[in-house]
Structures are given as structure tokens and as C-alpha cells.
Design an enzyme around this catalytic site. Sequence first.
Site, short mmCIF file in Angstrom:
data_model
loop_
_atom_site.label_atom_id
_atom_site.label_comp_id
_atom_site.label_asym_id
_atom_site.label_seq_id
_atom_site.Cartn_x
_atom_site.Cartn_y
_atom_site.Cartn_z
N GLU A 64 -5.82 7.98 8.44
CA GLU A 64 -4.43 8.44 8.35
C GLU A 64 -3.50 7.33 7.88
O GLU A 64 -3.57 6.19 8.33
CB GLU A 64 -3.97 8.98 9.70
N ASP A 65 -2.64 7.70 6.93
CA ASP A 65 -1.52 6.87 6.50
C ASP A 65 -1.96 5.56 5.84
O ASP A 65 -1.48 4.49 6.19
CB ASP A 65 -0.60 6.57 7.70
N CYS A 74 1.35 14.31 5.89
CA CYS A 74 0.10 14.86 6.38
C CYS A 74 -0.11 16.35 6.16
O CYS A 74 -1.04 16.77 5.50
CB CYS A 74 -0.04 14.54 7.86
N ASP A 81 -5.44 9.79 3.86
CA ASP A 81 -4.92 11.17 3.73
C ASP A 81 -3.58 11.24 3.00
O ASP A 81 -3.09 12.31 2.67
CB ASP A 81 -4.86 11.87 5.09
N HIS A 82 -2.95 10.10 2.75
CA HIS A 82 -1.77 9.93 1.88
C HIS A 82 -1.38 8.48 2.01
O HIS A 82 -2.16 7.67 2.51
CB HIS A 82 -0.62 10.87 2.26
#
Length: 622
Positions: free
Chosen positions: A40-41, A80, A248-249
Site C-alpha cells: 500500500e501507498d 486506494c 497499489d498507487h
Amino acid sequence: MKRRYLLGLIVVPLALLLLSFIRNAEKKPMQPNIVWITSEDNSKHYMKLFDENGVSTPHIESLAAHGLIFNRAFSNSPVCSVARSTMISGSYAPRLGTQYHRKLEKVPMPDSHNMFPAYLQKAGYYTTNNSKEDYNFIKGDEVWNESSKKASWKNRKEGQPFFHVSNIGISHEGSMHFSEEEMMQKGTKTHENSFKVQPNHPDTKIFRYTNAYYRDKIVEMDTKVGQIVSELKKDGLLENTFIFYFGDHGGVLPGSKGYLYETGLHVPMVVHIPEKYKHLIDMKAGSTVNGFISFIDLAPTVLNLAGIKVPEGMDGKPFLGKGVSASEVNKRDEVFSYADRFDEKYDLVRAVRKGKYKYIRSYEPFNIDGLMNNYRFNQLAYKEWQLLYEQRKLNNLQSAFFEKRSPEMLFDIEADPFETTNLAKDPTYKKVLKLMREKLDKWQTDMPDLSFFPEFYLMEHAFKNPSLFGQKHKQDILKYKQVADLSLKDFSKVKDKLTSSLLAEDPLERNWALITCCCLGKEAKDLEKLVRTIAINDFEHMNRVRAAEFLAITGLENPEEVMTNTLYQSQKPAEALLILNTIVLMQSKLYGYEFDIEYSKLSQKVQEDIQVKRRLTYLQVI
């Protein structure tokens, strides 16, 4: 007797051959296993595998040694739920109505296709997700065999191929919500002088500590990646399993997550190629792929690797598997992205990157990047950045985050990786600007882009079948976009058209004309009288608010009375949230208007909405 004997000689070997075939089939699945490991992130900027300013991630690097490095992989959204909705559908979010984070209302999948794991299940795959979903869709029962913190490939039937997702939350934005006291008590393993602070950030103790701490989290995340790979190896699955690692980004340093800059979109991606299925890949292990891929392509790629036909309703296309050539993938050179509402903060931005150039179109450029977002501004670096701006201690480059944007921005990413020099008004790049603008226009109108309708309108009129609604209202969307694009021209040349739209019967055309006036600012002062009439008399709440916003931006009128009274009249939480977004902008340092909102005058529905509460908390109403 002899005939029976001869028959036995034939039947027994056939039976043994059949038994051997069945046993071999059980040992080797006909279809490869596929595992996604998402962190994540994380943008690519903080890993040495992708950027010299990053840290070493040995486990991800080991995957790359036996697979492919994707140098130009992009999330289509920098947040997200929108990114994951794009991944699970293989389709652009503004076409399907999933472009808002967090969802105020979920939407159904389009008639054209399902969430892609449903196709894997139908083909015999065991599908598991551990454990984050965060889709803006209504999910069917046929998507996952198991989706929980205990979900694993281990519960499948013997010999059954599987698709498994492991989500790693170690580096999530929330890990950056430490206090100054905690910062003073905790050191970092990454030295605070071992990297460069990006040029639009202030180079302070807090920013350096946040950079170092974030890099520590990435190293910790990499260890978790190694543990998952070790578990697959322990189970004897590496030779049969494609392993995708990707963020995820983008990352969580200020101005990344939630923004259409490269630090919000350009993600790290590595794909391990299993020995038994390398014949499916037209690239050698250890290679680097320079072609552009994005999250719309992930679902088609998984289906293609599994030998499943890709539904026509998906927007993406495979970048691995049968029928995909390395030369074709490496020629891909463009990607589209979108930003709308993030939690309680509204904006409307679209972007296209083609080769080294990036074009960003802001439809509401008066909505500053640094507009308050409660969750984001829990981070000390954000708080300090805003404080330094208010104290006028930043240079022009560092201050830009808290000031109005240009409606068009053009960047040369190779020369300017942090998008600091806008080339849109440089005559040298006139042809490039025109090409990029046309590409984005075509993409938006072909979809079409539902965000030309406000979210509260879509919830009432479109969310039962958003994609069908979009197709039925293509001409309306084109009309609104054409009104919005008047902001790109000299006011003297568009005054008559803008006046006509302000007087239009269609309230949404009037709305876009008012937004365009806000973009033009003082250039459109000649329309003051007409806009004042709208601020008083228009029956649409948002039109009165937009009219008051224009008068405030141009310094012609204090917007407090019109905006607060309209807020009290609103019965729709999503509409009230949009009004509050404008109020927060008007109260920012950039404009400095003051508001006195009485909580008791808000409708009960509005009071109960969680995103509205965030705005009211910030405004100290509750």
C-alpha cells in the site's frame, strides 16, 4: 480364452497409461498459479531498483532477477478504492461510476462484464484475497472463494490452480501519523542525509525524518514480500506460479497520494516468471520492460495467463501471456489517469502521459492542491508545509501546492521528474500541448467521463447502471466539456458563448458556465451582473454556490451568506459535502473569508454523513 488374454494385454497398459496421465495432471496444473503481492501507498521513487534516490529491497530485487522489471507501470488513480476498483474491473473508473473515494454509494458492475476473479473461478481456479477489497462496486458471491485475513491458497483442492492476493499495509499512509514527541523518541534506520528531498518540498527536519521513516517502512514491507515468497517456495509452488509485486498507487509523502503527479501514480512492478510457464512469455527473465502499462491491464493479463478469453467490456489489454509480443508491449507509450473526490475533498483532474510528456487538465484549478483533507493532514509534514506557507517562508516552487493551479499543465518528465516547470504556455511546445490535449479529449468523450455530472446528481440518476447512463448522455457530457473548455481561451473570444450558457435552461450547463467563470476569475468580471442574479435566484443550490464562489474569487462579494443559507437548505449529503468543499476553500489562507455555520440548521441527513462530519469538525462546527 486367447482372445481374452490378448484383450487384457491391450486394456491393462491403456489403464496404466490413463492412471499415469491422471497422476501427472494432479502434479502439474494445466493452468499456472497466479499471486499478487500488493504493497500500500508505494510509488517507484523510493526503491533503488527503480530510482537511485531509493532504498534497497532485496526480496523484490530477487523476484526481479527471475522475472521482469516494469519501469513504466502506473495506477490510473492515486488513491486506494478507485485504484482497486480499476484493477478488479479492468476498466476506467469514470466510465463505471467508481471514481470517488470513499464511496458514498456503491454501484453495480456494468452489464458487459464481471469482476475478473469470477472468470477464474468459473474456469476452475481457487480465488483468495488476504484481505483488503475496498471496491466501489457491489460485490457478487462468485468473486472470491475466500476473502479474509486467513485467506490462503492452502485450502484449495489438490492440484487445483489458484489466484491469490496478499495485501501488505505496512507502508500505508496511516503509518506516517506520528507525533512530534514520537518523532523525537524514535530514530530511523535510514540516515536522514542519505537521500535528496524533492525540490517542491521544504528541506526541514520534519520532512527529512518523514522521508527516512517512510523508507524504513518500505524495507519492512520488502521483508514481508520475502516471507510470502518463502511460503510459496516451501509449498513447492514457485515453478508453477507467476508472482506479481506492485504498489497499489503512489506514495504518502506530501503531494503524492491523492494527486495526479508521478509520485501519486508511477508504481513499482516486478513479475516473477515460473520455470514451467516461461513458454507463455515473450521475454527473458531478468529483462526490463519499458512499455507503458496501467491497472486497467492487470485483469486482462491474469485472464490471458490463465487461458481465459478477455471480456470485450474491459478497457485494458494483456501485457503477458499467449499472443502478447515483447516488441508490442515495449511500444506502448501512453496512460490515462483521474482524480475526483478523496474522502471529503473534491476536485476534478484528468491526465495523460505519452512518452516523456505529461499533460494534466484541471477542471477546477481554483481548488488548490493543499485544500484541507483531515486524514492526510494528520501527517506532520503536511502540517508543517501548510504552516510554512502561511508564514510566507516557502519559495515559489514550494508554495505552488497551496495556490491556484493552471487549468493546463504540461511537463517533460525525463527532464523534470517532479513536475515543477509547466511548459503549457511555452510556444516551443505548442504542438505537443495540442496533441496531448486532443488525446485526453478523445479518451474522455469516448468513455464517456461521468464526472461532468456532479456526484450527487449521479447518485440520484445514474448509479443503478452508470455505464448505460453515460452512453445515453454522451451528448450532454460533450456539451458540458465544451463549456468547461472555454476556460482555456481568451475571455473576449468566449464571452458570448459563456453568456449563452449562463442563461441556458439546462441547470448543469449553467453550472459548468459558472465553474468556467471561476477559472477565468477577474477576466470574466464583465459577467458580474448576470452571475449576481444566479446567486440570488437560481433554483439549483450548487449554481447559487458557484455564483457566490465566482464573486468571492474576484473580490466582488463576501460569499458567506449565500453559501451558508444554501447549505442549510440542502437535503442531500453529497450536495452539502460539495458546498462545504467550497466553504473550506473560501476560508483558506488564499481567500480568508470567515463563516459561522450553525449545526442545528443543517438537515438531519446532512448531519449524519461521515464525510460531512469531517468537514464540520475541521470548521469547528462540531
